[in-house]
Design a protein around this motif. Structure first.
Motif, PDB file in Angstrom:
ATOM      1  N   ILE A 102       0.879  -1.186   0.000  1.00 15.52           N
ATOM      2  CA  ILE A 102       0.000   0.000   0.000  1.00 15.52           C
ATOM      3  C   ILE A 102       0.910   1.227   0.000  1.00 15.52           C
ATOM      4  N   GLY A 103       0.818   2.056  -1.044  1.00 20.93           N
ATOM      5  CA  GLY A 103       1.622   3.283  -1.109  1.00 20.93           C
ATOM      6  C   GLY A 103       2.632   3.241  -2.243  1.00 20.93           C
ATOM      7  N   GLY A 104       2.506   4.175  -3.183  1.00 23.79           N
ATOM      8  CA  GLY A 104       3.393   4.206  -4.346  1.00 23.79           C
ATOM      9  C   GLY A 104       4.331   5.384  -4.328  1.00 23.79           C
ATOM     10  N   ALA A 162       8.528   6.474  -2.885  1.00 27.28           N
ATOM     11  CA  ALA A 162       9.847   5.835  -2.999  1.00 27.28           C
ATOM     12  C   ALA A 162       9.911   4.555  -2.173  1.00 27.28           C
ATOM     13  N   THR A 163       9.299   4.577  -0.982  1.00 27.84           N
ATOM     14  CA  THR A 163       9.404   3.419  -0.094  1.00 27.84           C
ATOM     15  C   THR A 163       8.640   2.224  -0.664  1.00 27.84           C
ATOM     16  N   GLY A 164       7.375   2.439  -0.992  1.00 23.88           N
ATOM     17  CA  GLY A 164       6.554   1.339  -1.505  1.00 23.88           C
ATOM     18  C   GLY A 164       7.049   0.845  -2.855  1.00 23.88           C
ATOM     19  N   ARG A 188       8.569  15.732  -3.900  1.00 26.62           N
ATOM     20  CA  ARG A 188       8.669  17.084  -3.319  1.00 26.62           C
ATOM     21  C   ARG A 188       9.950  17.269  -2.505  1.00 26.62           C
ATOM     22  N   SER A 189      10.976  16.496  -2.822  1.00 30.48           N
ATOM     23  CA  SER A 189      12.216  16.546  -2.041  1.00 30.48           C
ATOM     24  C   SER A 189      13.131  17.666  -2.534  1.00 30.48           C
ATOM     25  N   THR A 190      14.300  17.781  -1.892  1.00 29.92           N
ATOM     26  CA  THR A 190      15.300  18.775  -2.326  1.00 29.92           C
ATOM     27  C   THR A 190      16.074  18.276  -3.551  1.00 29.92           C
ATOM     28  N   PRO A 197      -7.015   3.750  -3.832  1.00 27.49           N
ATOM     29  CA  PRO A 197      -6.693   3.752  -2.395  1.00 27.49           C
ATOM     30  C   PRO A 197      -7.095   2.457  -1.687  1.00 27.49           C
ATOM     31  N   ALA A 198      -6.290   2.077  -0.716  1.00 32.73           N
ATOM     32  CA  ALA A 198      -6.671   0.974   0.175  1.00 32.73           C
ATOM     33  C   ALA A 198      -7.766   1.510   1.082  1.00 32.73           C
ATOM     34  N   THR A 199      -8.850   0.724   1.211  1.00 29.89           N
ATOM     35  CA  THR A 199      -9.975   1.193   2.035  1.00 29.89           C
ATOM     36  C   THR A 199     -10.163   0.338   3.278  1.00 29.89           C
ATOM     37  N   ASN A 221       2.635  -1.840   4.549  1.00 27.76           N
ATOM     38  CA  ASN A 221       2.125  -0.470   4.660  1.00 27.76           C
ATOM     39  C   ASN A 221       3.302   0.491   4.436  1.00 27.76           C
ATOM     40  N   ALA A 222       3.297   1.183   3.278  1.00 31.03           N
ATOM     41  CA  ALA A 222       4.397   2.115   2.950  1.00 31.03           C
ATOM     42  C   ALA A 222       3.784   3.455   2.568  1.00 31.03           C
ATOM     43  N   THR A 223       3.009   4.017   3.480  1.00 29.94           N
ATOM     44  CA  THR A 223       2.207   5.191   3.124  1.00 29.94           C
ATOM     45  C   THR A 223       2.754   6.509   3.686  1.00 29.94           C
ATOM     46  N   GLY A 265      15.857  25.755  -0.628  1.00 29.19           N
ATOM     47  CA  GLY A 265      15.067  25.136   0.448  1.00 29.19           C
ATOM     48  C   GLY A 265      16.001  24.523   1.468  1.00 29.19           C
ATOM     49  N   THR A 266      15.538  24.133   2.566  1.00 29.62           N
ATOM     50  CA  THR A 266      14.155  23.885   2.875  1.00 29.62           C
ATOM     51  C   THR A 266      13.877  24.258   4.327  1.00 29.62           C
ATOM     52  N   THR A 267      12.624  24.201   4.719  1.00 32.91           N
ATOM     53  CA  THR A 267      12.236  24.522   6.094  1.00 32.91           C
ATOM     54  C   THR A 267      11.901  23.233   6.842  1.00 32.91           C
ATOM     55  N   SER A 275      -1.513  16.236   5.132  1.00 35.83           N
ATOM     56  CA  SER A 275      -2.495  16.435   4.067  1.00 35.83           C
ATOM     57  C   SER A 275      -1.794  16.164   2.751  1.00 35.83           C
ATOM     58  N   LEU A 276      -2.602  15.967   1.730  1.00 32.98           N
ATOM     59  CA  LEU A 276      -2.023  15.579   0.447  1.00 32.98           C
ATOM     60  C   LEU A 276      -1.393  16.747  -0.287  1.00 32.98           C
ATOM     61  N   GLU A 277      -2.019  17.914  -0.179  1.00 28.63           N
ATOM     62  CA  GLU A 277      -1.484  19.115  -0.836  1.00 28.63           C
ATOM     63  C   GLU A 277      -1.196  20.160   0.236  1.00 28.63           C
ATOM     64  N   GLY A 327       9.809   6.240   7.575  1.00 27.76           N
ATOM     65  CA  GLY A 327      11.030   6.997   7.903  1.00 27.76           C
ATOM     66  C   GLY A 327      12.030   6.880   6.757  1.00 27.76           C
ATOM     67  N   GLY A 328      13.303   7.062   7.072  1.00 21.82           N
ATOM     68  CA  GLY A 328      14.344   6.970   6.050  1.00 21.82           C
ATOM     69  C   GLY A 328      14.339   8.176   5.139  1.00 21.82           C
ATOM     70  N   LYS A 329      14.986   8.053   3.994  1.00 25.31           N
ATOM     71  CA  LYS A 329      14.974   9.141   3.019  1.00 25.31           C
ATOM     72  C   LYS A 329      15.058   8.555   1.615  1.00 25.31           C
TER      73      LYS A 329
HETATM   74  C1  LIG Z   1      11.047  18.911   2.087  1.00 23.42           C
HETATM   75  C2  LIG Z   1      11.694  17.583   1.963  1.00 23.42           C
HETATM   76  C3  LIG Z   1      12.927  17.473   1.349  1.00 23.42           C
HETATM   77  C4  LIG Z   1      13.533  16.219   1.236  1.00 23.42           C
HETATM   78  N1  LIG Z   1      14.710  16.130   0.554  1.00 23.42           N
HETATM   79  C5  LIG Z   1      15.313  14.933   0.422  1.00 23.42           C
HETATM   80  C6  LIG Z   1      16.501  14.826  -0.339  1.00 23.42           C
HETATM   81  O1  LIG Z   1      16.977  15.788  -0.924  1.00 23.42           O
HETATM   82  N2  LIG Z   1      17.079  13.612  -0.423  1.00 23.42           N
HETATM   83  C7  LIG Z   1      16.568  12.513   0.197  1.00 23.42           C
HETATM   84  O2  LIG Z   1      17.184  11.453   0.123  1.00 23.42           O
HETATM   85  N3  LIG Z   1      15.409  12.571   0.884  1.00 23.42           N
HETATM   86  C8  LIG Z   1      14.755  13.751   0.994  1.00 23.42           C
HETATM   87  N4  LIG Z   1      13.569  13.846   1.656  1.00 23.42           N
HETATM   88  C9  LIG Z   1      12.964  12.626   2.205  1.00 23.42           C
HETATM   89  C10 LIG Z   1      12.216  11.813   1.148  1.00 23.42           C
HETATM   90  O3  LIG Z   1      11.587  12.643   0.212  1.00 23.42           O
HETATM   91  C11 LIG Z   1      11.179  10.924   1.841  1.00 23.42           C
HETATM   92  O4  LIG Z   1      11.833  10.177   2.848  1.00 23.42           O
HETATM   93  C12 LIG Z   1      10.527   9.938   0.880  1.00 23.42           C
HETATM   94  O5  LIG Z   1      10.066  10.574  -0.284  1.00 23.42           O
HETATM   95  C13 LIG Z   1       9.352   9.260   1.588  1.00 23.42           C
HETATM   96  O6  LIG Z   1       8.771   8.341   0.682  1.00 23.42           O
HETATM   97  P1  LIG Z   1       7.516   7.482   1.099  1.00 23.42           P
HETATM   98  O7  LIG Z   1       7.264   6.535  -0.007  1.00 23.42           O
HETATM   99  O8  LIG Z   1       7.752   6.899   2.443  1.00 23.42           O
HETATM  100  O9  LIG Z   1       6.335   8.525   1.252  1.00 23.42           O
HETATM  101  P2  LIG Z   1       5.428   9.166   0.097  1.00 23.42           P
HETATM  102  O10 LIG Z   1       6.224   9.577  -1.068  1.00 23.42           O
HETATM  103  O11 LIG Z   1       4.592  10.215   0.731  1.00 23.42           O
HETATM  104  O12 LIG Z   1       4.534   7.958  -0.375  1.00 23.42           O
HETATM  105  C14 LIG Z   1       3.451   7.460   0.373  1.00 23.42           C
HETATM  106  C15 LIG Z   1       2.317   7.207  -0.587  1.00 23.42           C
HETATM  107  O13 LIG Z   1       1.278   6.497   0.067  1.00 23.42           O
HETATM  108  C16 LIG Z   1       0.077   6.892  -0.558  1.00 23.42           C
HETATM  109  N5  LIG Z   1      -1.076   6.520   0.276  1.00 23.42           N
HETATM  110  C17 LIG Z   1      -1.476   7.089   1.438  1.00 23.42           C
HETATM  111  N6  LIG Z   1      -2.595   6.476   1.881  1.00 23.42           N
HETATM  112  C18 LIG Z   1      -2.893   5.496   0.982  1.00 23.42           C
HETATM  113  C19 LIG Z   1      -3.920   4.523   0.883  1.00 23.42           C
HETATM  114  N7  LIG Z   1      -4.927   4.448   1.770  1.00 23.42           N
HETATM  115  N8  LIG Z   1      -3.916   3.662  -0.184  1.00 23.42           N
HETATM  116  C20 LIG Z   1      -2.919   3.720  -1.122  1.00 23.42           C
HETATM  117  N9  LIG Z   1      -1.940   4.645  -1.075  1.00 23.42           N
HETATM  118  C21 LIG Z   1      -1.914   5.508  -0.035  1.00 23.42           C
HETATM  119  C22 LIG Z   1       0.230   8.400  -0.733  1.00 23.42           C
HETATM  120  O14 LIG Z   1      -0.649   8.914  -1.705  1.00 23.42           O
HETATM  121  C23 LIG Z   1       1.699   8.499  -1.122  1.00 23.42           C
HETATM  122  O15 LIG Z   1       1.889   8.577  -2.522  1.00 23.42           O
HETATM  123  C24 LIG Z   1      12.912  15.075   1.764  1.00 23.42           C
HETATM  124  C25 LIG Z   1      11.658  15.190   2.379  1.00 23.42           C
HETATM  125  C26 LIG Z   1      11.051  16.433   2.456  1.00 23.42           C
HETATM  126  C27 LIG Z   1       9.699  16.549   3.065  1.00 23.42           C
END
Ligand SMILES: Cc1cc2nc3c(=O)[nH]c(=O)nc-3n(C[C@H](O)[C@H](O)[C@H](O)COP(=O)(O)OP(=O)(O)OC[C@H]3O[C@@H](n4cnc5c(N)ncnc54)[C@H](O)[C@@H]3O)c2cc1C
Length: 520
Positions: free
Chosen positions: A25-27, A29-31, A60-62, A191-193, A226-228, A291-293, A301-303, A369-371
């Motif tokens: 669940i979740g597309g 980088a992690t999923g 939305r990363s750097t 979406p997973a429901t 669960n990779a959300t 960036g970044t803050t 939230s999504l947006e 977690g992670g990056k």
């Molecule tokens: C401002 C910022 C700058 C960063 N810069 C860097 C960088 O320069 N280098 C670096 O290595 N890392 C960086 N990171 C960290 C990195 O971007 C994140 O660690 C990584 O993108 C997280 O990926 P994720 O798959 O865990 O989360 P997400 O990308 O958020 O993926 C989770 C997905 O799950 C989906 N989801 C949620 N609920 C459901 C559901 N019910 N059913 C199906 N899907 C669902 C969401 O729509 C989403 O697409 C940065 C992070 C931020 C916020």
């Protein structure tokens, strides 16, 4: 990748009561990393994403592929070493998408050169065989040669070091294609429901909703991952309503400017801003990104929306270091991302960037977690756990040397199509049709053939998908993206068999969203 075929496969497997080895669940980088790893080991994997692949934090990363100089300062040596190794593997396996970038830390005080000089030597050392280049001290003249737009007053010199840079959403798309190349089934806008349980209460599948057809789908699976990201706890609570919060959310924004604010090909790194963070101004796709803050949020939230004080902080900090201080009127786009941080004590900027894997009493496997830089290592760890938990039969993890879809060693000659790697050829062929060779906006290099390619080969479904992630128009120049919406909608409608009303609704929806990426 064809969405209809993917959905059909999901439907058929449910009909046959034939479980997948792993349902993700979740597309982001992690999923997607998990899907690539599992599929490459010969496991049977399905992944569902609620919106477009990469719609969350992962676009939305750097855009840095890095060990994290800041984590070195925090003393997290294992995280830095692991990330530096992953940085090297990412460049090795996706050379069309990951490249070296020189960063300069400018020195305005006497102590900065020895302090950062030694720290960055340690950074080189920790990279070992995965090094990207040797850091060195620069004279004042050399610093200004690399960063001609840097404030020269009281400048003493600088330190140059090397890290990696990438296009995050594009790598995500290529990971999806890699997973699909290895047999994974991936569905966006699904979406997973809810979770399916067996008689003993163990999770053995996922309920999902196909947003395009309205159909309810069931995905039986031996292991559910669960990779959300920042939504991790909402899925954990589907398995256990009393599950404790494991993720806290921290918002980071970036401002995008014309490249003239940062002349040259070197990035500026400010190691300590007034709030104790790092600020980067980096060249990216012909623009300058600052960036970044790090703003803690109560709920994800999504947006997410940028705060006025975040915009002011970046403008003010960048102005101290650049000869031409940028103002709100110079911002071409603002984008906001949410970090999924593992809950702990203290400020969000001090929370660990390590990942965690958690298995709850129902067998739901959560990774968070992670990056971005460590996605491959996280995926390996997660699939190892899934194999043990589900007693799955799989090959050893091959992703150390697994080439990412589009792999091409020398892609620089492809110009703006470089990010497609070996797929650039197919886009050029499409552009043989003069109507598809047309540039969509004079400020950005994107051509109509890329829209057609995104719909035919990359599962783009909406105008936003094309303008925000398959191209990066929205992230580079929000006004230009708004101007591109109509022609993109027309091209997409033709590809997806939609009518004019659909195209008009898409344009309206996209323009409303794009307002949030403008600074007025
Ligand atoms: C401002 C910022 C700058 C960063 N810069 C860097 C960088 O320069 N280098 C670096 O290595 N890392 C960086 N990171 C960290 C990195 O971007 C994140 O660690 C990584 O993108 C997280 O990926 P994720 O798959 O865990 O989360 P997400 O990308 O958020 O993926 C989770 C997905 O799950 C989906 N989801 C949620 N609920 C459901 C559901 N019910 N059913 C199906 N899907 C669902 C969401 O729509 C989403 O697409 C940065 C992070 C931020 C916020």
């Amino acid at each position: 990748m064809r969405r209809e075929e993917m959905v059909r496969t999901i439907r058929e497997r449910a009909h046959q009561k034939n479980p997948w080895d792993i349902a993700v669940i979740g597309g982001g980088a992690t999923g997607m990393g998990v899907a690539v790893d599992a599929a490459a080991r010969g496991l049977d994997v399905a992944l569902i994403e609620a919106y477009d692949f990469g719609k969350g934090t992962s676009s939305r990363s750097t855009k840095l592929v890095h060990g994290g100089v800041r984590y070195l300062e925090q003393g997290n040596i294992p995280l830095v070493m692991s990330a530096l190794k992953e940085r090297g593997l990412m460049r090795q396996n996706a050379p069309h998408l990951v490249h070296d970038l020189a960063f300069v830390v400018p020195n305005y005080s006497w102590w900065e050169a020895p302090f950062y000089g030694i720290g960055l030597k340690l950074y080189d050392l920790l990279a070992g065989q995965y090094g990207f280049g040797v850091s060195k001290l620069l004279t004042r003249e050399e610093t200004l040669e690399r960063l001609p737009a840097l404030e020269p007053e009281e400048l003493r010199g600088g330190v140059v070091y090397f890290d990696g840079q990438f296009d995050d959403a594009r790598l995500l798309i290529h990971l999806a294609m890699t997973a699909a190349d290895h047999g994974a089934t991936l569905v966006n806008y699904c979406p997973a429901t809810g979770l399916v349980r067996d008689a003993e209460g163990y999770v053995n599948g996922v309920h999902a909703h196909d947003e395009e057809t309205g159909e309810e789908l069931t995905i039986p699976a031996r292991i559910v991952v669960n990779a959300t990201g920042v939504f991790t706890d909402s899925i954990r609570r589907m398995a256990d309503p009393a599950a404790e919060q494991v993720v806290v959310t921290s918002q980071g924004i970036h401002l995008v400017f014309d490249r003239s604010f940062l002349k040259g090909d070197t990035a500026l790194m400010v190691p300590r801003t007034s709030d104790g963070r790092v600020l980067f101004v980096i060249p990216w796709h012909g623009h300058a990104v600052a960036g970044t803050t790090d703003t803690p949020l109560d709920a994800p939230s999504l947006e997410p929306k940028p705060l006025d004080e975040e915009i002011a902080f970046i403008l003010e900090t960048a102005s101290r270091y650049l000869t031409r201080p940028p103002s709100r009127a110079d911002v071409l786009a603002v984008y906001v991302g949410l970090r999924p941080l593992v809950k702990g004590e203290g400020k969000t900027s001090a929370l660990s960037r390590d990942h965690i894997i958690h298995v709850d009493a129902s067998g739901l496997l959560t990774i968070t977690g992670g990056k971005w830089t460590t996605y491959r290592h996280m995926a390996e760890d997660c699939v190892d756990h899934a194999i043990t938990l589900g007693r799955l039969r799989a090959e050893p993890c091959p992703t150390h040397n697994l080439r990412i879809h589009g792999y091409l060693e020398d892609s620089a000659s492809l110009g703006s199509l470089q990010v497609y790697g070996s797929d650039a050829e197919a886009i050029r062929t499409l552009a043989g049709d003069p109507a598809l060779a047309a540039q969509l906006h004079s400020s950005l290099p994107y051509i109509a053939a890329e829209v057609v390619w995104a719909a035919r080969a990359e599962m783009a479904r909406t105008v936003e998908d094309v303008l925000a992630r398959h191209t990066r128009a929205l992230f580079l120049n929000a006004n230009a993206a708004i101007a591109m919406a109509r022609p993109v909608a027309r091209l997409l409608a033709a590809e997806l068999g939609r009518d004019e009303a659909w195209a008009a609704a898409q344009v309206k929806e996209f323009c409303a969203l794009a307002e949030q990426y403008r600074v007025v």
